[in-house]
Design a protein around this motif. Structure first.
Motif, short mmCIF file in Angstrom:
data_model
loop_
_atom_site.label_atom_id
_atom_site.label_comp_id
_atom_site.label_asym_id
_atom_site.label_seq_id
_atom_site.Cartn_x
_atom_site.Cartn_y
_atom_site.Cartn_z
N SER A 69 0.94 -1.25 -0.07
CA SER A 69 -0.07 0.06 -0.14
C SER A 69 0.71 1.27 -0.13
CB SER A 69 -0.76 0.01 1.33
OG SER A 69 -1.74 -0.98 1.30
N ALA A 70 0.14 2.68 0.03
CA ALA A 70 0.77 3.66 0.06
C ALA A 70 1.25 3.91 1.60
CB ALA A 70 -0.04 4.80 -0.54
N ARG A 179 -10.90 2.58 -1.99
CA ARG A 179 -10.12 2.43 -0.65
C ARG A 179 -9.99 1.11 -0.14
NH1 ARG A 179 -8.86 7.47 1.38
NH2 ARG A 179 -7.06 6.43 1.85
N ASP A 183 -5.51 -4.72 -0.86
CA ASP A 183 -6.13 -6.19 -0.20
C ASP A 183 -6.62 -7.07 -1.66
OD1 ASP A 183 -5.67 -5.25 2.25
OD2 ASP A 183 -7.77 -4.75 2.47
N1 ASP Z 1 -3.63 3.08 -0.55
C1 ASP Z 1 -4.83 2.88 -0.80
C2 ASP Z 1 -5.90 3.41 0.48
O1 ASP Z 1 -5.36 3.94 1.07
C3 ASP Z 1 -5.03 1.41 -0.88
C4 ASP Z 1 -4.89 0.33 0.38
O2 ASP Z 1 -4.07 0.93 1.15
O3 ASP Z 1 -5.19 -0.63 0.23
O4 ASP Z 1 -6.97 3.31 0.45
#
Ligand code: ASP
Ligand code: ADP
Ligand code: MG
Length: 446
Positions: A69-70, A179, A183
């Protein structure tokens, strides 16, 4: 060369044991997908910690693809910038902006792994490629071609570090998955490369009977069925994105939720004892089944009431058709019985993000529906009880209503299915309701 398809999956991922069953040099090895969420990659030190987890699995002889993820907070910031630039913006450009966070972490993790002597390469969605549909901002994965990743695993033991949350749309532009979408990237990738398991590393050591941040007495479940997890996620447990659970269920991917904060070296070696976490698996694999397995809550819905609506055939259609045409999902619906057989009240919930739009749509339909007033509230919460055991147990709902009444909590709407009961209450009572139900069904850990 193997080309694994996700769409209409020609070959469902085989049902493997929790740990791998391939054998190489006499050792049991597995093909794993390891996914790390935002808090697990929050800064470069955390990323180094993630690299140690990956190295542990590589050193144990496993083939690994990682999905990241970020960094925590990054996606929120990117989303806020798109809104600041223009509240009503082009979804394709939204995707260009919000997908940027995962690009950074995939590159940084590949660097950290290389620094530890692990052969690794980063991959953006379009490079794999992960093909998605055209629904920018909430795109679905259509197809993943895992052949190049598999080739590199087989030939060079290379670790693929895949940017989560992003793919490439039919318009050849980056498309994001909603969001929490990393996953889903992880589970879909696991299906596409025929992984033995998909490990979801996060800031909790598994799936709990309810959100451990709200109920400290919540306990970790060693196993939960796909179906129950799907309900938990749909009804508010944000530990897994709903689509990731659907994907796992359809393709038979074994998902194991575990903590990235555990010391990478102290974790038991796969193949010996089971490490700490929650396995999401078929219902038949769960030996001890309780009537209620979990409690979830969500503050993402808003309530709308239409007052003094004509009580006659066709009214419900007149209310809900325009909402459906505007792509607004209605969840709970309550219609009162009118006393004189002419006028009634109708209450229902919509996603909080659609609250204003729904009211506009209904204002536009006022002539055809013929209501006298419209009221709305965003100060509501949906609390849900989940458990496959409810199929064969009567009285679960009645107990819940009684317990909430005992706490002075008013229930504004109710929906049920075979394995869940959802109740709409005032948002200020959310924590009290969750705690009350959690102890009512014997889920509190001492
Ligand atoms: N970075 C994206 C989010 O914050 C995707 C993730 O974290 O799964 O929604
Ligand atoms: P990540 O950034 O790793 O994707 P998330 O924040 O999306 O992590 O999901 C983990 C969080 O989900 C936990 O910190 C926890 O507060 C929350 N959560 C909600 N319900 C549950 C539950 N039933 N079990 C475990 N965690 C839950
Ligand atoms: Mg998440």
């Amino acid at each position: 060369m193997t080309t694994s398809k996700l769409a209409g999956l020609a070959r469902p991922a085989k049902k493997a044991r929790l740990f791998g069953e391939r054998v190489s040099d006499g050792r049991t090895m597995a093909r794993l997908v390891m996914k790390f969420g935002g808090t697990s990659v929050a800064d470069v030190d955390c990323i180094r910690n993630v690299a140690r987890h990956v190295k542990r699995e590589v050193d144990a002889g496993n083939q690994v693809a990682v999905v990241v993820s970020a960094m925590a907070g990054t996606t929120n910031q990117l989303v806020a910038w798109t809104r600041e630039a223009s509240p009503l913006h082009d979804a394709r450009e939204y995707d260009t902006v919000v997908s940027a966070g995962e690009q950074v972490t995939s590159g940084l993790l590949a660097i950290a792994l290389q620094d530890m002597g692990v052969n690794a390469r980063s991959w953006l969605g379009w490079q794999v490629p992960i093909r998605a549909d055209a629904a920018h901002g909430a795109a679905r994965i259509d197809h993943i071609d895992g052949s190049v990743l598999i080739e590199r695993m087989d030939d060079h033991g290379q670790v693929a570090v895949v940017a989560g949350f992003q793919g490439v749309g039919p318009d050849n532009r980056v498309a994001t998955f909603g969001r929490g979408g990393s996953d889903t990237t992880a589970v879909a990738l696991a299906a596409a490369i025929g992984a033995d398991r998909c490990d979801i590393y996060t800031d909790v050591d598994g799936v709990y009977t309810t959100d451990p941040r709200i109920v400290p007495k919540a306990g970790r479940m060693p196993r939960i069925s796909f179906e129950e997890m799907l309900e938990m996620a749909s009804l508010g447990a944000k530990v897994l994105q709903v689509r990731s659970v659907q994907t796992a269920m359809v393709h038979g991917v074994r998902v194991f939720v575990r903590s990235s904060f555990a010391d990478p070296q102290s974790l038991e070696t796969p193949g010996t004892d089971s490490p700490v976490g929650t396995l999401i698996c078929d219902e038949e694999e769960i030996v001890e089944q309780k009537v209620v397995t979990g409690i979830a809550y969500s503050k993402d819905e808003a309530e709308i009431s239409l007052r003094r609506v004509a009580d006659k055939p066709g009214v419900a259609a007149a209310v809900f058709m325009p909402l459906a045409a505007a792509n607004i999902n209605v969840d709970m619906i309550v219609q009162n019985i009118s006393e004189d057989g002419s006028l009634t009240d109708m209450t229902f919930t919509v996603p909080i993000v659609d609250f204003e739009r729904a009211q506009e749509v209904l204002a536009g339909a006022r002539e055809t529906v013929g209501y006298q007033a419209i009221n709305g509230s965003t100060d509501v919460a949906k609390v849900s009880i989940i458990g496959v055991g409810m199929r064969s147990h009567a009285g679960v709902a009645a107990e819940a209503f009684e317990a909430l009444a005992g706490r002075g909590i008013n229930i504004r709407a109710i929906t049920t299915s075979e394995i869940k009961i959802s109740m709409l209450i005032d948002a200020s009572y959310t924590e009290l309701a969750v705690r009350t139900l959690h102890s009512l069904y014997g889920l509190d850990e001492n």
